[in-house]
Design an enzyme around this catalytic site. Structure first.
Site, PDB file in Angstrom:
ATOM      1  N   GLN A 153       0.827  -1.207   0.000  1.00 25.58           N
ATOM      2  CA  GLN A 153       0.000   0.000   0.000  1.00 25.58           C
ATOM      3  C   GLN A 153       0.861   1.257   0.000  1.00 25.58           C
ATOM      4  OE1 GLN A 153      -3.337  -0.254  -0.043  1.00 25.58           O
ATOM      5  NE2 GLN A 153      -3.881   1.908   0.102  1.00 25.58           N
ATOM      6  N   GLU A 154       1.948   1.222   0.739  1.00 29.23           N
ATOM      7  CA  GLU A 154       2.793   2.405   0.901  1.00 29.23           C
ATOM      8  C   GLU A 154       3.686   2.672  -0.309  1.00 29.23           C
ATOM      9  OE1 GLU A 154       2.892   4.707   3.066  1.00 29.23           O
ATOM     10  OE2 GLU A 154       1.788   3.959   4.794  1.00 29.23           O
TER      11      GLU A 154
END
Length: 471
Positions: A323-324
């Site tokens: 996600q990051e």
């Protein structure tokens, strides 16, 4: 006269047996768990069981993919319901889970058969295919006199041994084919192997033949170039999903959706992606395929090693890293966050990160930050699963904004220690003046849509990782 009497006795007996069978079927249907569309809507989610293979449902480079998954996501989006997926490759257990009310839908490549139609209600077909024989091509390295010749005529299957998935539609088809050719086909049902595992055994030479759906067979030619799948063993067959026989309203909704969705360009793109186009576009490296290599990223070993130090599930941390940063160690955000876990420089310094773009240093710093956040919320939220949602939101937007949302929830008579439909709502709306100007708010404006989706996206991806990746 005696023959006529005997015939009538047999006829009456058969009729009685049939009536008894029909009563038993009716009784079984009456005893089915009564869950239909209204119950699903009240619950707010569709519970689905699907199978795990290189086409229907898998993870590639950290991203959940699959023909069935994309269809299900489109369905759940249309209905405005959450999607809960469980995985099982056992056909009979899947039927049992459906009939017992544990799931609402079996979303696999189920061949519609008469026998199965007595158990479940089939939906509108989502595709049409045929069953084919999977066999090895003759190898030029073999002695020509001993090389196995390809079977092209179904009659030549007489006397051969074919290995298939237990309780699959392939079993009944091979039995029918044996009757059609007037010869015995030795069928071995394998209970613990999924179709693609049997394909792999044919490719390695451990078994001589298996049978599977043609679209799946052709996909596996991308992985095994020594296989032949050109010999059909059935006519084209309808492939569908299944619901409980008494879930009439839900079935109508799914049927109507499928009828309309199959006409769209979106469906055509999905079908081409998994069954027609070459896999080189999204399966460049089989090592990163959860079926073939089981690797999520180049940093799995580090993620596993560092996560173990804190007794954390590495799949959760991998879901967060995807996600990051999409596993890019030198990526930098517009706000200045750096690395796999997107640490702000001041945060990295606080937790002793020496080289912020070093994958190992960055992961170590990110995990220390997560543990620090977990301790911050632990006193008020004892349930670790519930607390995780607060920790993830705080990792994204900072603990101050999350605590503001908790105070807003408490002020409005909601549970400040419950995320879903409570704190998440106030964080989501913290970009509105009526929320961020409230006297209980200390940290002001927050673009709450980002942490709101951040939490749900990571937890959804984590569930997919748990479904298909070993811990």
């Amino acid at each position: 006269m005696r023959k006529l009497v005997l015939f009538l006795i047999v006829l009456v007996s058969l009729s009685a047996c049939q009536n008894s069978h029909n009563k038993e079927v009716r009784k079984q249907k009456e005893e089915l768990v009564a869950i239909d569309l209204d119950d699903i809507i009240k619950r707010g989610k569709i519970r689905v069981i699907t199978d795990y293979n290189s086409t229907n449902y898998f993870v590639y480079k950290g991203r959940p993919l699959g023909y069935q998954l994309e269809l299900l996501q489109a369905l759940s989006n249309t209905l405005g319901l959450k999607l809960e997926i469980v995985v099982s490759n056992d056909v009979e257990k899947n039927f049992a889970s459906l009939l017992e009310g544990k799931v609402d839908l079996i979303a696999t490549n189920l061949t519609i058969t008469r026998d199965r139609s007595h158990q479940v209600a089939f939906t509108e077909p989502h595709c049409i295919t045929r069953q084919v024989l999977v066999q090895q091509k003759p190898s030029p390295d073999n002695n020509p006199s001993s090389a196995q010749e390809l079977i092209r005529n179904q009659i030549d299957l007489g006397g051969k041994t074919v290995y298939v998935q237990e309780n699959s539609a392939y079993v009944s088809r091979l039995k029918s084919l044996g009757n059609e050719i007037g010869d015995s086909i030795h069928i071995v049902e394998i209970p613990d192997y999924e179709v693609e595992q049997l394909i792999a055994l044919v490719a390695s030479g451990e078994i001589p033949y298996t049978v599977c759906d043609e679209n799946l067979a052709r996909i596996n030619l991308n992985f095994y170039d020594n296989l032949d799948v050109e010999t059909a063993v059935s006519f084209p067959q309808k492939i569908a999903w299944a619901v409980r026989p008494n879930a009439n309203n839900f079935k109508d909704i799914v049927d109507n959706w499928l009828i309309n969705f199959k006409k769209t360009n979106q469906y055509k793109r999905i079908y081409r992606k998994y069954f027609i186009n070459k896999r080189s576009n999204h399966l460049v490296d089989a090592n990163f395929h959860s079926i073939k290599g089981g690797v999520v990223s180049d940093y799995d070993a580090i993620i596993k090693e560092e996560s173990a130090k804190y007794n954390l599930d590495w799949r959760l941390i991998a879901a967060l890293i995807y996600q990051e940063s999409r596993f890019l160690p030198e990526v930098k955000s517009w706000a200045g966050a750096v690395g796999l876990m997107q640490l702000m420089p001041q945060t990295a310094e606080s937790f002793g990160v020496e080289e912020i773009t070093s994958p190992k240093d960055n992961i170590q710093g990110g995990l220390k930050f997560l543990i620090w956040l977990d301790k911050r919320f632990a006193e008020d939220i004892s349930d670790p699963d519930e607390r995780l949602k607060f920790v993830l939101a705080a990792y994204n937007v900072g603990p101050g904004h999350v605590e503001d949302a908790m105070r807003l929830a408490e002020k409005n008579d909601k549970d400040p220690y419950k995320w879903d439909d409570s704190v998440d709502y106030y964080l989501l709306n913290k970009s509105k003046p009526s929320f961020y100007n409230d006297p209980v708010v200390k940290y002001g404006y927050c673009r709450g849509e980002e942490p709101f989706h951040y939490v749900s996206d990571i937890l959804e991806r984590y569930t997919h990782y748990k479904n298909v990746l070993n811990d």
